[in-house]
Design a protein around this motif. Structure first.
Motif, short mmCIF file in Angstrom:
data_model
loop_
_atom_site.label_atom_id
_atom_site.label_comp_id
_atom_site.label_asym_id
_atom_site.label_seq_id
_atom_site.Cartn_x
_atom_site.Cartn_y
_atom_site.Cartn_z
N UNK A 193 18.30 -4.64 3.83
CA UNK A 193 18.91 -3.40 3.04
C UNK A 193 18.91 -3.76 1.27
N UNK A 194 18.39 -2.70 0.59
CA UNK A 194 18.16 -2.82 -0.57
C UNK A 194 19.69 -2.78 -1.27
N UNK A 195 20.09 -3.36 -2.42
CA UNK A 195 21.24 -3.32 -2.84
C UNK A 195 21.09 -2.72 -4.58
N UNK A 196 22.11 -2.37 -5.03
CA UNK A 196 22.23 -1.70 -6.41
C UNK A 196 22.44 -2.92 -7.59
N UNK A 197 21.70 -2.74 -8.26
CA UNK A 197 22.01 -4.03 -9.54
C UNK A 197 22.17 -3.11 -11.01
N UNK A 198 23.00 -3.81 -11.73
CA UNK A 198 23.29 -3.41 -13.02
C UNK A 198 22.98 -4.04 -13.97
N UNK A 199 22.38 -3.90 -14.90
CA UNK A 199 22.15 -4.96 -16.15
C UNK A 199 22.97 -4.39 -17.36
N UNK A 200 23.69 -5.14 -17.99
CA UNK A 200 24.65 -5.10 -18.91
C UNK A 200 23.90 -5.76 -20.00
N UNK A 201 24.00 -5.12 -21.53
CA UNK A 201 23.70 -5.61 -22.70
C UNK A 201 24.81 -6.11 -23.40
N UNK A 202 24.73 -7.16 -23.90
CA UNK A 202 26.28 -7.75 -24.43
C UNK A 202 25.99 -7.88 -26.00
N UNK A 203 27.14 -7.98 -26.59
CA UNK A 203 27.35 -8.48 -28.10
C UNK A 203 26.56 -9.54 -28.62
N UNK A 204 26.49 -10.63 -27.67
CA UNK A 204 25.93 -11.79 -28.09
C UNK A 204 24.33 -12.04 -27.82
N UNK A 205 24.04 -11.11 -27.46
CA UNK A 205 22.32 -11.06 -27.24
C UNK A 205 22.20 -11.38 -25.83
N UNK A 206 23.14 -11.64 -25.26
CA UNK A 206 22.84 -11.82 -23.65
C UNK A 206 22.53 -10.66 -22.93
N UNK A 207 21.83 -10.69 -21.83
CA UNK A 207 21.63 -9.63 -20.80
C UNK A 207 22.19 -10.16 -19.59
N UNK A 208 23.33 -9.59 -18.96
CA UNK A 208 23.78 -9.89 -17.68
C UNK A 208 23.48 -9.07 -16.29
N UNK A 209 22.91 -9.72 -15.40
CA UNK A 209 22.29 -8.54 -14.23
C UNK A 209 23.30 -8.82 -13.15
N UNK A 210 23.91 -7.85 -12.62
CA UNK A 210 25.08 -7.92 -11.46
C UNK A 210 24.56 -7.11 -10.52
N UNK A 211 25.07 -7.54 -9.24
CA UNK A 211 24.75 -6.95 -7.87
C UNK A 211 26.18 -6.10 -7.86
#
Length: 340
Positions: free
Chosen positions: A56-74
């Protein structure tokens, strides 16, 4: 970073019957400037990856943050998949390749665009450094042939996703362009600017097709004129291509119908910076200066047969190819969105 949860108000029995339905907030620990949804392939038999259910595929959300990091979430579990490091300043916008490939493009105030491959453990594969100002936004066309970016200038840049060379410069705004998005069939491109206008473009010809102007909802609201002349933060298309959503500094989320010049719905929100539609429609996610992602119910519509035919044709035909077809002029105008 952590995920906070709150059970639905339907009681314990209802929660059990619905699999323990909960509301979630992804606590990113930094100001959230950019958001992007994508699907992640399901796990194969025998794999130990706990992120997605088998098959089963799942939905991911990438978030661009103030400190230059990118966090990718399920999204369903709130599990953090990747922390992507490389940018030296705020990650202002994010765009996944719409063809299902695990390619992510990020735009940053460090004046670069970066390309990441999530199938290779989030490896950075390309850096685009042609901008001289902060890069506010990036958007990949659904056919994956073009990339649009804007960097605090009055023009937006259109790039080839195959060669990473500049195709054209889109000029027409009176102030900095801060957001951009392609329609689902790649036939339209919208750009939003501090001049409080959204311009709708034909990306193949560079022609301006329509301008949407943001005005106060009520003349009695206590907003200064300065807010309205530098209000827009984000614009995005709905999945079926019939609506636009915009976030502005006047504390409103607006929904626009594609062929109308005034909004069809409003929602009050504070500290909004970015917005993105849920891939299947019906909901909009917004990122705020408070470090939260919020979800909103959006209008749903049943696409007309005319629009479905246009969308199907424009998915694989450029404007020039449509104009070369031996069909009536009015039909060409409809297929190229010249009949607004």
């Amino acid at each position: 970073c952590k995920t906070s949860e709150r059970k639905s108000r339907g009681g314990k029995a209802e929660a059990r019957s619905r699999g323990g339905a909960k509301e979630k907030t992804l606590e990113c620990g930094q100001i959230v400037w950019g958001l992007a949804f994508s699907t992640w392939p399901g796990a194969e038999e025998g794999e130990t990856d706990p992120t997605c259910a088998v098959g089963l595929p799942c939905l991911v959300l990438a978030t661009g943050l103030n400190d230059g990091q990118i966090k990718v979430w399920e999204v369903q579990t709130g599990h953090l998949l990747f922390s992507l490091l490389g940018h030296q300043d705020v990650v202002r916008d994010l765009s996944f390749a719409p063809n299902g490939s695990p390619i992510l493009v990020s735009a940053s105030r460090d004046k670069t665009l970066r390309v990441w491959d999530l199938s290779r453990d989030g490896r950075q594969v390309q850096v685009l450094s042609g901008h001289v100002q902060w890069v506010y936004c990036c958007s990949i066309s659904p056919d994956c042939s073009m990339l649009c970016s804007a960097a605090g200038e009055k023009s937006a840049l259109l790039w080839s996703m195959r060669s990473y060379t500049l195709i054209r410069r889109l000029e027409g705004h009176q102030s900095s362009v801060v957001s951009c998005d392609f329609s689902p069939d790649s036939a339209l491109l919208v750009t939003a600017s501090y001049d409080a206008c959204v311009i709708m473009w034909d990306p193949y010809t560079g022609e301006q097709l329509r301008t949407l102007r943001h005005v106060p909802l009520h003349s009695t609201l206590d907003y200064s004129s300065e807010i309205h002349t530098s209000s827009l933060r984000s614009v995005c298309f709905s999945p079926e291509g019939l609506y636009l959503a915009t976030v502005a500094d006047d504390r409103l989320l607006r929904i626009w119908a594609l062929e109308l010049r005034s909004p069809v719905a409003f929602a009050p929100m504070t500290n909004g910076l970015c917005c993105i539609y849920f891939p299947h429609g019906g909901f909009i996610a917004t990122g705020t200066r408070d470090g939260h992602v919020q979800f909103w119910t959006a209008p749903r519509v049943l696409s007309s047969l005319k629009h479905l035919c246009r969308k199907a044709l424009r998915t694989f035909l450029t404007t020039y190819q449509v104009l070369a077809l031996p069909i009536p002029r009015k039909l060409k105008e409809f297929l190229t969105y010249r009949t607004f």
